[in-house]
Design a protein around this motif. Structure first.
Motif, PDB file in Angstrom:
ATOM      1  N   PHE A 185      -7.301  -0.986 -17.996  1.00  0.00           N
ATOM      2  CA  PHE A 185      -8.319  -2.031 -17.969  1.00  0.00           C
ATOM      3  C   PHE A 185      -9.531  -1.662 -17.127  1.00  0.00           C
ATOM      4  CE2 PHE A 185      -4.445  -4.297 -19.212  1.00  0.00           C
ATOM      5  CZ  PHE A 185      -4.901  -4.879 -20.371  1.00  0.00           C
ATOM      6  N   SER A 186      -9.635  -0.381 -16.788  1.00  0.00           N
ATOM      7  CA  SER A 186     -10.874   0.116 -16.199  1.00  0.00           C
ATOM      8  C   SER A 186     -11.799   0.670 -17.275  1.00  0.00           C
ATOM      9  CB  SER A 186     -10.565   1.214 -15.173  1.00  0.00           C
ATOM     10  OG  SER A 186      -9.911   2.311 -15.786  1.00  0.00           O
ATOM     11  N   GLN A 719       0.283  -6.855  -4.117  1.00  0.00           N
ATOM     12  CA  GLN A 719       1.239  -6.030  -3.388  1.00  0.00           C
ATOM     13  C   GLN A 719       2.231  -5.349  -4.327  1.00  0.00           C
ATOM     14  OE1 GLN A 719       1.018  -5.467  -0.212  1.00  0.00           O
ATOM     15  NE2 GLN A 719      -0.631  -6.899   0.255  1.00  0.00           N
ATOM     16  N   LYS A 720       1.980  -5.424  -5.649  1.00  0.00           N
ATOM     17  CA  LYS A 720       2.915  -4.841  -6.607  1.00  0.00           C
ATOM     18  C   LYS A 720       2.997  -3.323  -6.459  1.00  0.00           C
ATOM     19  CE  LYS A 720       2.416  -8.446 -10.135  1.00  0.00           C
ATOM     20  NZ  LYS A 720       2.017  -8.742 -11.523  1.00  0.00           N
ATOM     21  N   GLN A 721       1.857  -2.695  -6.262  1.00  0.00           N
ATOM     22  CA  GLN A 721       1.805  -1.232  -6.146  1.00  0.00           C
ATOM     23  C   GLN A 721       1.733  -0.848  -4.672  1.00  0.00           C
ATOM     24  OE1 GLN A 721       1.504   1.376  -8.645  1.00  0.00           O
ATOM     25  NE2 GLN A 721       1.879   2.613  -6.855  1.00  0.00           N
ATOM     26  N   ARG A 722       2.686  -0.048  -4.207  1.00  0.00           N
ATOM     27  CA  ARG A 722       2.675   0.441  -2.836  1.00  0.00           C
ATOM     28  C   ARG A 722       1.993   1.809  -2.826  1.00  0.00           C
ATOM     29  NH1 ARG A 722       3.790  -2.071   1.862  1.00  0.00           N
ATOM     30  NH2 ARG A 722       5.120  -0.390   2.609  1.00  0.00           N
ATOM     31  N   TYR A 723       0.778   1.851  -2.315  1.00  0.00           N
ATOM     32  CA  TYR A 723       0.005   3.086  -2.344  1.00  0.00           C
ATOM     33  C   TYR A 723       0.365   3.968  -1.140  1.00  0.00           C
ATOM     34  CZ  TYR A 723      -2.838   0.980  -5.975  1.00  0.00           C
ATOM     35  OH  TYR A 723      -3.268   0.410  -7.140  1.00  0.00           O
ATOM     36  N   HIS A 768      -0.885   9.000  -3.203  1.00  0.00           N
ATOM     37  CA  HIS A 768      -1.915   8.640  -4.188  1.00  0.00           C
ATOM     38  C   HIS A 768      -3.298   9.107  -3.729  1.00  0.00           C
ATOM     39  CE1 HIS A 768       1.336   5.694  -5.009  1.00  0.00           C
ATOM     40  NE2 HIS A 768       0.977   5.897  -6.251  1.00  0.00           N
ATOM     41  N   LEU A 769      -3.526   9.140  -2.390  1.00  0.00           N
ATOM     42  CA  LEU A 769      -4.859   9.502  -1.884  1.00  0.00           C
ATOM     43  C   LEU A 769      -4.691  10.239  -0.571  1.00  0.00           C
ATOM     44  CD1 LEU A 769      -8.082   7.424  -1.931  1.00  0.00           C
ATOM     45  CD2 LEU A 769      -7.344   8.356   0.250  1.00  0.00           C
ATOM     46  N   ILE A 770      -5.550  11.251  -0.348  1.00  0.00           N
ATOM     47  CA  ILE A 770      -5.530  12.026   0.887  1.00  0.00           C
ATOM     48  C   ILE A 770      -6.909  11.940   1.543  1.00  0.00           C
ATOM     49  CG2 ILE A 770      -5.232  14.307   1.917  1.00  0.00           C
ATOM     50  CD1 ILE A 770      -3.454  15.056  -0.433  1.00  0.00           C
ATOM     51  N   TRP A 771      -6.933  11.519   2.832  1.00  0.00           N
ATOM     52  CA  TRP A 771      -8.149  11.611   3.644  1.00  0.00           C
ATOM     53  C   TRP A 771      -8.101  12.986   4.321  1.00  0.00           C
ATOM     54  CZ3 TRP A 771     -11.932   8.395   2.858  1.00  0.00           C
ATOM     55  CH2 TRP A 771     -11.662   7.087   2.431  1.00  0.00           C
ATOM     56  N   MET A 772      -9.005  13.871   3.971  1.00  0.00           N
ATOM     57  CA  MET A 772      -8.920  15.285   4.368  1.00  0.00           C
ATOM     58  C   MET A 772     -10.085  15.676   5.271  1.00  0.00           C
ATOM     59  SD  MET A 772      -7.115  18.130   3.810  1.00  0.00           S
ATOM     60  CE  MET A 772      -6.322  18.021   2.189  1.00  0.00           C
ATOM     61  N   ASP A 773      -9.748  16.025   6.547  1.00  0.00           N
ATOM     62  CA  ASP A 773     -10.749  16.654   7.410  1.00  0.00           C
ATOM     63  C   ASP A 773     -10.913  18.097   6.934  1.00  0.00           C
ATOM     64  OD1 ASP A 773     -12.524  17.020   9.514  1.00  0.00           O
ATOM     65  OD2 ASP A 773     -10.958  17.742  10.848  1.00  0.00           O
ATOM     66  N   MET A 774     -12.126  18.629   6.998  1.00  0.00           N
ATOM     67  CA  MET A 774     -12.373  19.937   6.423  1.00  0.00           C
ATOM     68  C   MET A 774     -12.280  21.066   7.450  1.00  0.00           C
ATOM     69  SD  MET A 774     -12.600  18.727   3.491  1.00  0.00           S
ATOM     70  CE  MET A 774     -12.797  20.221   2.555  1.00  0.00           C
ATOM     71  N   ARG A 775     -12.487  20.760   8.743  1.00  0.00           N
ATOM     72  CA  ARG A 775     -12.408  21.781   9.777  1.00  0.00           C
ATOM     73  C   ARG A 775     -11.122  21.598  10.564  1.00  0.00           C
ATOM     74  NH1 ARG A 775     -18.142  22.942  12.736  1.00  0.00           N
ATOM     75  NH2 ARG A 775     -19.427  23.265  10.890  1.00  0.00           N
ATOM     76  N   MET A 776     -10.159  22.512  10.364  1.00  0.00           N
ATOM     77  CA  MET A 776      -8.870  22.421  11.044  1.00  0.00           C
ATOM     78  C   MET A 776      -8.320  23.817  11.276  1.00  0.00           C
ATOM     79  SD  MET A 776      -7.034  19.284   8.969  1.00  0.00           S
ATOM     80  CE  MET A 776      -7.324  20.063   7.380  1.00  0.00           C
ATOM     81  N   PRO A 777      -7.473  23.986  12.303  1.00  0.00           N
ATOM     82  CA  PRO A 777      -6.821  25.285  12.521  1.00  0.00           C
ATOM     83  C   PRO A 777      -5.696  25.510  11.518  1.00  0.00           C
ATOM     84  CG  PRO A 777      -6.038  23.683  14.123  1.00  0.00           C
ATOM     85  CD  PRO A 777      -7.136  23.002  13.337  1.00  0.00           C
ATOM     86  N   LYS A 838     -12.720   2.457  -5.186  1.00  0.00           N
ATOM     87  CA  LYS A 838     -13.284   3.273  -6.261  1.00  0.00           C
ATOM     88  C   LYS A 838     -12.256   4.222  -6.849  1.00  0.00           C
ATOM     89  CE  LYS A 838     -16.743   6.956  -6.927  1.00  0.00           C
ATOM     90  NZ  LYS A 838     -17.802   7.744  -6.256  1.00  0.00           N
ATOM     91  N   HIS A 839     -11.444   4.869  -5.988  1.00  0.00           N
ATOM     92  CA  HIS A 839     -10.549   5.931  -6.466  1.00  0.00           C
ATOM     93  C   HIS A 839      -9.133   5.448  -6.752  1.00  0.00           C
ATOM     94  CE1 HIS A 839     -13.427   9.198  -5.879  1.00  0.00           C
ATOM     95  NE2 HIS A 839     -13.804   8.579  -4.779  1.00  0.00           N
ATOM     96  N   LEU A 840      -8.716   4.311  -6.192  1.00  0.00           N
ATOM     97  CA  LEU A 840      -7.369   3.795  -6.465  1.00  0.00           C
ATOM     98  C   LEU A 840      -7.376   2.521  -7.288  1.00  0.00           C
ATOM     99  CD1 LEU A 840      -5.536   4.308  -3.032  1.00  0.00           C
ATOM    100  CD2 LEU A 840      -5.474   5.766  -5.046  1.00  0.00           C
ATOM    101  N   GLY A 841      -8.550   1.881  -7.379  1.00  0.00           N
ATOM    102  CA  GLY A 841      -8.619   0.626  -8.126  1.00  0.00           C
ATOM    103  C   GLY A 841      -8.070  -0.565  -7.360  1.00  0.00           C
ATOM    104  N   VAL A 842      -7.898  -0.437  -6.025  1.00  0.00           N
ATOM    105  CA  VAL A 842      -7.355  -1.564  -5.253  1.00  0.00           C
ATOM    106  C   VAL A 842      -8.424  -2.646  -5.106  1.00  0.00           C
ATOM    107  CG1 VAL A 842      -5.715  -0.154  -3.981  1.00  0.00           C
ATOM    108  CG2 VAL A 842      -8.005  -0.464  -3.078  1.00  0.00           C
ATOM    109  N   GLU A 843      -7.962  -3.888  -4.978  1.00  0.00           N
ATOM    110  CA  GLU A 843      -8.841  -5.022  -4.737  1.00  0.00           C
ATOM    111  C   GLU A 843      -8.406  -5.696  -3.443  1.00  0.00           C
ATOM    112  OE1 GLU A 843      -8.391  -7.326  -8.294  1.00  0.00           O
ATOM    113  OE2 GLU A 843     -10.072  -6.317  -9.277  1.00  0.00           O
ATOM    114  N   TYR A 844      -9.386  -6.269  -2.715  1.00  0.00           N
ATOM    115  CA  TYR A 844      -9.110  -6.786  -1.383  1.00  0.00           C
ATOM    116  C   TYR A 844      -9.303  -8.294  -1.302  1.00  0.00           C
ATOM    117  CZ  TYR A 844      -9.957  -1.845  -0.352  1.00  0.00           C
ATOM    118  OH  TYR A 844      -9.933  -0.483  -0.350  1.00  0.00           O
ATOM    119  N   ILE A 845      -8.674  -8.866  -0.282  1.00  0.00           N
ATOM    120  CA  ILE A 845      -8.946 -10.240   0.145  1.00  0.00           C
ATOM    121  C   ILE A 845      -9.783 -10.133   1.404  1.00  0.00           C
ATOM    122  CG2 ILE A 845      -7.947 -12.404   0.969  1.00  0.00           C
ATOM    123  CD1 ILE A 845      -5.421 -11.690  -0.603  1.00  0.00           C
TER     124      ILE A 845
END
Length: 925
Positions: A185-186, A719-723, A768-777, A838-845
Motif C-alpha cells: 500500500f505504498s 505495535q504489530k511489527q517489531r522492528y 530491519h535498519l542499521i544506523w551506521m557511523d562511517m569512521r570506526m576502528p 521513510k525507510h521502514l514505513g512506520v507511523e507515529y503518535i
C-alpha cells in the motif's frame, strides 16, 4: 449420450479449473513467486482429493445425522458402481476448486506448509460439513435434500456458496491474519508478471464452467442447453460490465477488470443458471461485476491485500448469485414450494450461515495456529521471492540477477552474464553483455587517452585533499561532542518529570549548543564557497521580526559609540517571506557592524523597500541599503573590498577583521538572487545596496512550520511489527544517545562498536535498519556497508549513515558505498524519526499540542492593537516609556481587559526584555 457419460465429461471439464486458476494466479503475481503459486495449485488438488476420499465425501453425502453431518461413506470404494464413481469424481473436482481459490488470495507471503494446513482445513472439515447442510441428498433425487439447510428450500444449484463463498471467506480470514504484502500500500498496485497467461487462465476457467454448471444437473436433458447458454452470457455480461465501470472509475480499461468481471459473472450465475432466462443471466452477471469492483475498492481502502481479488470475485459474486435465485428465479422451476419472499429469507439465511461457519472456523483455527506456528514468511524471504526461499527454484531471471550482483560487487567489467538461448531473458543477457563489452572498451580507451590528464588531476587533488582532510577532521572532532550535547538535551527536554527550572536550563543548553553549531558551520562556509558547493536553505520567516532582532542585537554597540542606528521599512514590504534566514541575517549583521565599526560621528541607517526590479513568478525582490557616515572608501580601493583576505586602507588602520566578511556576504547575496553594489565618497560615508529574491507566504505558514518542528514522537501507531534496529558507532555516548531516543517507542535494539561487530550481528539477527557511523576502528562503516549491501539479503536492510562530516563529496562517497540515506551529526530527533518513517514505513503518535502554541510573542506590536484603550491611557504609556518606568507600564498593562490577552502578552514581553524603546518609537510614528 448417456447421463453417466455426460457427468464424466463435465467432471473432466471441471478439472480444467485447476490449470485455469494456476494460470490466472501465476500471471497476476510477480515472477519471483510464480513457481510457488503454481506448486500450491498442484498441491491443494492432491490434498483436497485425498481428504475428500478419506472422509470429506462421507461427511458431505453420507447417511445424515439430523441433517447436520454424514456418518457413512468414509474411505469410499466405488468398485463396480459406475454411478457412484462418476458422482464422486464430479464432487471431488468441486472440493478441489473451493480449496484452490485460497491460493491466489494469499499469494506471495504465505508459507507453503501453512497453505497445506489451510487446504486440509477447507477440504477436510469446512467444505464437506457446509456442503452436507446444503447438498446432502443431491445424489438421490427421489428423496430430495436431507441437509437441514437444503430441506428448508435453500437453492445453490452449482455452488455459489458451497464452492465459491467457502473459498472466499477462508481467504478473508487468512488475509486478516497474515496481513498485506510488504510495501503493497505504498504503491498504487503490484503488477503481475504475465497477463497473457492470466487471460489464458480465464479462458480455461470459462470452458471449465460449462462442466461446472452443466454437470450439476447430473442428466443430459433439454435443460442442458439453457444452463450452458446462461453460463456463457453471464460471463459476457460480467466482462462488459467490469470493463465499462472499471474504465469509468479508473480512467483505464485495465486487463484485470475484464478478467475479474468475466469470472464474477460466471460465479454469479452458478446458483441460478437452471431457473432464469437468458436476458436475466446477462443482468445477473453484469450486476455481479459491478458489485465486485465496489467490494475490491472497499477492501483496498481497509488495506486488505487480496492478490487476485478472490474475496471480491468469489465471496461477493457468490453472495449476489444466491440472492439472484430468489429475485430472478422462476418459482415453478425452483420447485421449493416457497413464495418469492420466503425464498429470499431462506437464501439470506444460507448466506449468513455460510459466512459465520466458514469465516469463524477458519479464523479461530488458523489464528490459533499462527500463535505457535507463524503462517507467513519473513520479510527477507518475501523480498527474495517464494520461488527461492520456499522451493530453491531458481529461474533464468534470478540467475541473471545473481550474475549482475556479482559484477556490481567485484566492479569487474570483464565478467559476462550467462546467456540462455532462445528465451527473452537470453536476449536481455546478450544485449547486456554487448553493453558491458562496449563500456569496457570505452573505459580502456578513455583511461589510455586521459592518462596525462589523470596524473595532473591527481597532483591537484593531493594538494586539495590535504585541506579537505583537515576540514573533515576538524568538523568531525567539533560536531561529535556537539551531537551528544544537543541530542541528550533534546531527550531531557521531552521528560515529563524534569522540574521547570531544570527544563529551562536544559532549553538554554540546547539553544546555546545550536548557536555554537551555527558558528562551527559558518567557519566552514569559506571552504564551501571556494569549492562552489554553497547552497540555499530557504524557510518561512517573519521578516519584520528578523529586522527587529538585528536592530536589537546591534543597538547596544551603536549606543556605546554614541551613534544613531535607524531602520526604515516601507509599508508595502511583505511581512512573511520564504528565504534563507541565516544567510540574510549574516549579511545584514556584517554590513551594519562594518558601518558602526568605521563610523565615529553620525550613525548608520538601514532602508528596506520593494525593489524596482520586475518580480518574477512567485518571486518578490526586496531592496536593502545600509548607509553610514563613516570615512568612506577611496576609489582605488573599491575594486578590492570583495577580495578575500584583502582590506582597504581604513580597514588596515583599524587593525580589525580578516577581510572575509564582505566576500562571504557577496556570495550569499548572489545565491539569494542579487548582488552587492557600493557607492562611497571619502569623508562622507558609504552606501552598500543589494536585492534578494523571496517568496511571499501567509502568517499561517509561519505558525504551521513552528508547530511542526515542536511535535514530539511519543509512540508507534502500530505495535504489530517489531522492528529490529542496530546502532553502530565506536563511541559509546553516541550509541547511547540513539538508543535512548528509540527505546521508549518499543523498537528492538542492539549495538556494535565497529563494522566487524555490525556484520556479525546483522548475519545472526537480521535487523530491519542499521544506523551506521562511517569512521570506526577495526572495520569502518564504508567496508561494513559494502559487505552487507553486496548480498541479496542485505538489500532488504536499510542502512543510514550517521556522520559528523559536512563535506558534500563525502556524502557522495557514503551513498555510493551502498547507504540508503545520509544524516549529519548533530541531528534533531525529528530528522531521525522522519528517516525511519521513510525507510521502514512506520507511523507515529505525537504529543498533543495546545492551540495556543503559536508565535504570538514573535508578532510585532501594532498601533491598531493599542487603540482599544482610551487616549489618556495611551498618553500615560508613552510617557512611562520615555521615562523608562517599567513599574508604571506593568500597572498600565494590568488595566487591559483580559479578553485582549495577546496585547497583554506582547507588552509584557517587551517590558521583560527591556524593550521600552520599541514602545516609544511605535507611538512616535
Amino acid at each position: 449420450m448417456t447421463d453417466l457419460q455426460w457427468v464424466l465429461i463435465c467432471a473432466g471439464l471441471v478439472f480444467l479449473m485447476q490449470p485455469g486458476f494456476m494460470c490466472l494466479e501465476s500471471g497476476l503475481t510477480r515472477s519471483k513467486n510464480n513457481i510457488n503459486v503454481a506448486v500450491k495449485n498442484l498441491a491443494d488438488f492432491g490434498i483436497s482429493v485425498i481428504l475428500f476420499w478419506m472422509f470429506g465425501y462421507g461427511l458431505m453425502f453420507g447417511l445424515s445425522k439430523s441433517g447436520l453431518i454424514g456418518t457413512t461413506g468414509f474411505f469410499i470404494d466405488v468398485d463396480n458402481d459406475s454411478r457412484l464413481g462418476a458422482f464422486f469424481l464430479f464432487q471431488a473436482m468441486f472440493c478441489s476448486t473451493s480449496t484452490t481459490i485460497v491460493s491466489g488470495a494469499v499469494a506471495e507471503r504465505l508459507k507453503f506448509s501453512s497453505y497445506i494446513i489451510a487446504s486440509a482445513l477447507i477440504s477436510g472439515i469446512i467444505y464437506p460439513i457446509f456442503g452436507h447442510w446444503a447438498w446432502n441428498g443431491m445424489d438421490n433425487h427421489e428423496n430430495g435434500f436431507i441437509g437441514w439447510l437444503g430441506s428448508l428450500g435453500f437453492v445453490d444449484f452449482a455452488g455459489c456458496t458451497v464452492v465459491h463463498s467457502v473459498g472466499a471467506w477462508v481467504s478473508l480470514a487468512l488475509l486478516l491474519i497474515i496481513g498485506p504484502r510488504h510495501g503493497r500500500f505504498s504503491v498504487d498496485k503490484i503488477n503481475g508478471s504475465n497477463l497473457p497467461l492470466s487471460v489464458l487462465g480465464v479462458m480455461l476457467l470459462w470452458i471449465a464452467w460449462f462442466g461446472f454448471n452443466g454437470g450439476s444437473i447430473f442428466v443430459f436433458n433439454d435443460q442442458v442447453p439453457r444452463i450452458l447458454v446462461n453460463t456463457l452470457m453471464a460471463g459476457v455480461g460480467g466482462m462488459i460490465s467490469g470493463c465499462f465501470f472499471g474504465w469509468r472509475k479508473y480512467k483505464l480499461p485495465e486487463v484485470e477488470f475484464l478478467m475479474n468481471g468475466t469470472i464474477t459473472g460466471l460465479v454469479s450465475i452458478t446458483a441460478s443458471c437452471h431457473v432464469v432466462s437468458t436476458p436475466e443471466a446477462v443482468i445477473i452477471g453484469a450486476i455481479g461485476a459491478y458489485l465486485m469492483l465496489f467490494a475490491k475498492a472497499q477492501l483496498e481502502k481497509r488495506k486488505i491485500d487480496d492478490a487476485v481479488d478472490a474475496v471480491a470475485v468469489h465471496g461477493v459474486g457468490g453472495t449476489w448469485g444466491i440472492l439472484a435465485v430468489a429475485i430472478f428465479g422462476k418459482p415453478e422451476l425452483l420447485g421449493t414450494g416457497l413464495t418469492s419472499f420466503e425464498q429470499l429469507l431462506v437464501q439470506l439465511l444460507g448466506i449468513l450461515v455460510c459466512f459465520v461457519w466458514t469465516f469463524g472456523i477458519a479464523w479461530l483455527l488458523l489464528n490459533f495456529t499462527n500463535h505457535f506456528f507463524p503462517l507467513r514468511v519473513s520479510i527477507e524471504d518475501e523480498n527474495i521471492g517464494l520461488n527461492v526461499s520456499e522451493h530453491r527454484a531458481r529461474t533464468e531471471v534470478y540467475d541473471l540477477l545473481i550474475a549482475m550482483d556479482e559484477q556490481v560487487k567485484t566492479q569487474n567489467l570483464s565478467l559476462r552474464v550467462p546467456v540462455e538461448p532462445f528465451t527473452e531473458v537470453g536476449h536481455i543477457a546478450t544485449r547486456y553483455n554487448q553493453v558491458i563489452e562496449s563500456l569496457e572498451k570505452s573505459t580502456s580507451q578513455l583511461q589510455a587517452g586521459n592518462l596525462e590528464l589523470a596524473i595532473a588531476k591527481e597532483k591537484a587533488e593531493i594538494a586539495n585533499q590535504a585541506k579537505s582532510v583537515f576540514l573533515a577532521n576538524m568538523s568531525h572532532e567539533l560536531r561529535t561532542p556537539m551531537n551528544a550535547i544537543l541530542g541528550f538535551s533534546q531527550i531531557m527536554m521531552r521528560s515529563q518529570s524534569l522540574p521547570p527550572d531544570h527544563l529551562e536550563n536544559t532549553t538554554i543548553i540546547n539553544r546555546s549548543g545550536n548557536y555554537l553549531l551555527n558558528l562551527i558551520n559558518n567557519i566552514l562556509d569559506l571552504s564551501k564557497i571556494e569549492a562552489g558547493k554553497m547552497s540555499l536553505n530557504e524557510k518561512n520567516v517573519d521578516f519584520y521580526v528578523l529586522l527587529e532582532e538585528i536592530e536589537d542585537l546591534l543597538q547596544l554597540k551603536a549606543d556605546e559609540k554614541n551613534l544613531q542606528l535607524t531602520f526604515e521599512r516601507e509599508e508595502n514590504v511583505p511581512q512573511y517571506i520564504s528565504t534563507d534566514e541565516t544567510k540574510l541575517r549574516q549579511v545584514l549583521i556584517n554590513l551594519i557592524n562594518n558601518g558602526i565599526k568605521f563610523t565615529e560621528e553620525g550613525g548608520v541607517n538601514v532602508f528596506v523597500s520593494l525593489s524596482p526590479r520586475m518580480s518574477e513568478a512567485e518571486k518578490t525582490y526586496i531592496h536593502f541599503a545600509v548607509e553610514d557616515t563613516g570615512p568612506g572608501i577611496a576609489e582605488e580601493d573599491l575594486s578590492k573590498v570583495f577580495e578575500a583576505f584583502t582590506q582597504t586602507e581604513v580597514g588596515r588602520n583599524s587593525q580589525e577583521g580578516t577581510g572575509l566578511g564582505l566576500p562571504i556576504s557577496r556570495k550569499f547575496v548572489q545565491l539569494m538572487g542579487g548582488d552587492i553594489t557600493i557607492k562611497s565618497e571619502v569623508g562622507k560615508g558609504s552606501i552598500f545596496s543589494f536585492d534578494i529574491a523571496g517568496k511571499v507566504v501567509e502568517a499561517r505558514d509561519i505558525e504551521i512550520e513552528q508547530r511542526t518542528n515542536k511535535r514530539h514522537v511519543i509512540a508507534l501507531k502500530s505495535q504489530k511489527q517489531r522492528y529490529r534496529i542496530l546502532v553502530v558507532d565506536d563511541r559509546p555516548i553516541n550509541r547511547l544517545l540513539v538508543i535512548k531516543l528509540l527505546q521508549p517507542l518499543g523498537f528492538e535494539l542492539k549495538e556494535a562498536a565497529n563494522g566487524k561487530e555490525a556484520i556479525e550481528i546483522w548475519e545472526e539477527w537480521n535487523p530491519h535498519l542499521i544506523w551506521m557511523d562511517m569512521r570506526m576502528p577495526v572495520m569502518d562503516g564504508y567496508e561494513a556497508t559494502q559487505y552487507i549491501k553486496g548480498t541479496i539479503k542485505g538489500n532488504a536492510t536499510a542502512i543510514i549513515a550517521l556522520t559528523a562530516s559536512v563535506l558534500e563529496e563525502e556524502k557522495a562517497v557514503i551513498l555510493s558505498a551502498g547507504c540508503d540515506d545520509f544524516i549529519r551529526k548533530p541531528f534533531r530527533e525529528s530528522v531521525i524519526f522522519e528517516a525511519m518513517a521513510k525507510h521502514l514505513g512506520v507511523e507515529y503518535i505525537y504529543e498533543e499540542e495546545s492551540q495556543g502554541d503559536t508565535v504570538t510573542h514573535n508578532q510585532p506590536l501594532t498601533v491598531e492593537e493599542l487603540k482599544i484603550m482610551p487616549s489618556s491611557w495611551i498618553e500615560e504609556l508613552y510617557q512611562a516609556s520615555v521615562d523608562l518606568d517599567d513599574d508604571l507600564i506593568l500597572e498600565l498593562i494590568a488595566q487591559i481587559p483580559q479578553q485582549y490577552n495577546i496585547l497583554i502578552d506582547k507588552l509584557t514581553n517587551l517590558v521583560d526584555n527591556f524593550q521600552l524603546k520599541k514602545i516609544r518609537k511605535l507611538m512616535e510614528n
